[in-house]
Design an enzyme around this catalytic site. Sequence first.
Site, PDB file in Angstrom:
ATOM      1  N   ASP A   1      -9.475  -5.175  -4.957  1.00 51.52           N
ATOM      2  CA  ASP A   1      -9.031  -4.098  -4.072  1.00 51.52           C
ATOM      3  C   ASP A   1      -9.775  -2.809  -4.429  1.00 51.52           C
ATOM      4  OD1 ASP A   1      -7.621  -2.230  -2.576  1.00 51.52           O
ATOM      5  OD2 ASP A   1      -5.648  -3.000  -3.137  1.00 51.52           O
TER       6      ASP A   1
ATOM      7  N   HIS B   1      -7.476  -5.801  -0.835  1.00 53.98           N
ATOM      8  CA  HIS B   1      -6.312  -4.969  -0.539  1.00 53.98           C
ATOM      9  C   HIS B   1      -5.280  -5.688   0.320  1.00 53.98           C
ATOM     10  CE1 HIS B   1      -4.090  -1.258  -0.216  1.00 53.98           C
ATOM     11  NE2 HIS B   1      -4.174  -1.240   1.097  1.00 53.98           N
TER      12      HIS B   1
ATOM     13  N   SER C   1       0.843  -1.193   0.000  1.00 56.19           N
ATOM     14  CA  SER C   1       0.000   0.000   0.000  1.00 56.19           C
ATOM     15  C   SER C   1       0.885   1.253   0.000  1.00 56.19           C
ATOM     16  CB  SER C   1      -0.963  -0.049   1.183  1.00 56.19           C
ATOM     17  OG  SER C   1      -2.025   0.867   1.022  1.00 56.19           O
TER      18      SER C   1
END
Length: 232
Positions: free
Chosen positions: A152, A184, A41
């Site tokens: 995601d 995610h 991320s």
Amino acid sequence: MAAIPDFTMSDEYVPHAVAAIHLLQRHPAVDAARVHVAGHSMGGKVAPRVAAAEPSVAGLVLLAGDTQPMHQAAVRVVRYLASLDPGAQAAVETITRQAALVDSPHLSAETPAAELPFGYSGAYWLDLRGYDPVATAAALDKPMLILQGGRDYQVTVADDLAGWQAGLAHRTDVTIRVYDADDHLFFPGSGPSTPADYDKPQHVDAAVVTDIADWLAPRQPAIARLLSSFKR
């Protein structure tokens, strides 16, 4: 972060990641020339900046690394969450107003954090606004593995992976993989992903773990030997 007016994304990640790299390189069991950086991320977004700051990094593994400007992504994500919960519409209006201020030429280090997304300082957003993770990655002479979950909603194939694909299309040392069923956190599932999915105990998709190990194996003899023992 709001309590430190000049705190930036670079401050948050880079010195600590570089210190960790140096710590590993000094360990007698580690080949200092083969230390890779893996980031998930925001960690994936900033990993190219870490490698630019520490040239000894051997390569990068980027998991759900975002390329869309974070303030714009925040508006998209909050709108998605509001589609699941109409009561969150006020949050859409707030984040949209705050994101517009990040885009404004009037943004400065003195802009009150309370007026900006997530309460982060003006300095933080100025640093983010000036950082292009794809261009930074493209300037690196390092192999990269880029992984993305198809379900995601935070970092998406259309809004973020497309940036890596476009900016690194010319690179033969960049491998990109999409896991259609993963969210995610690289948890596999079905149907639209929701925040509630993150609360369910799960394991990272085994295919993701295997692909990372297989990609690293030619670069890491110890991993290659370990994988070979499992496959006998």
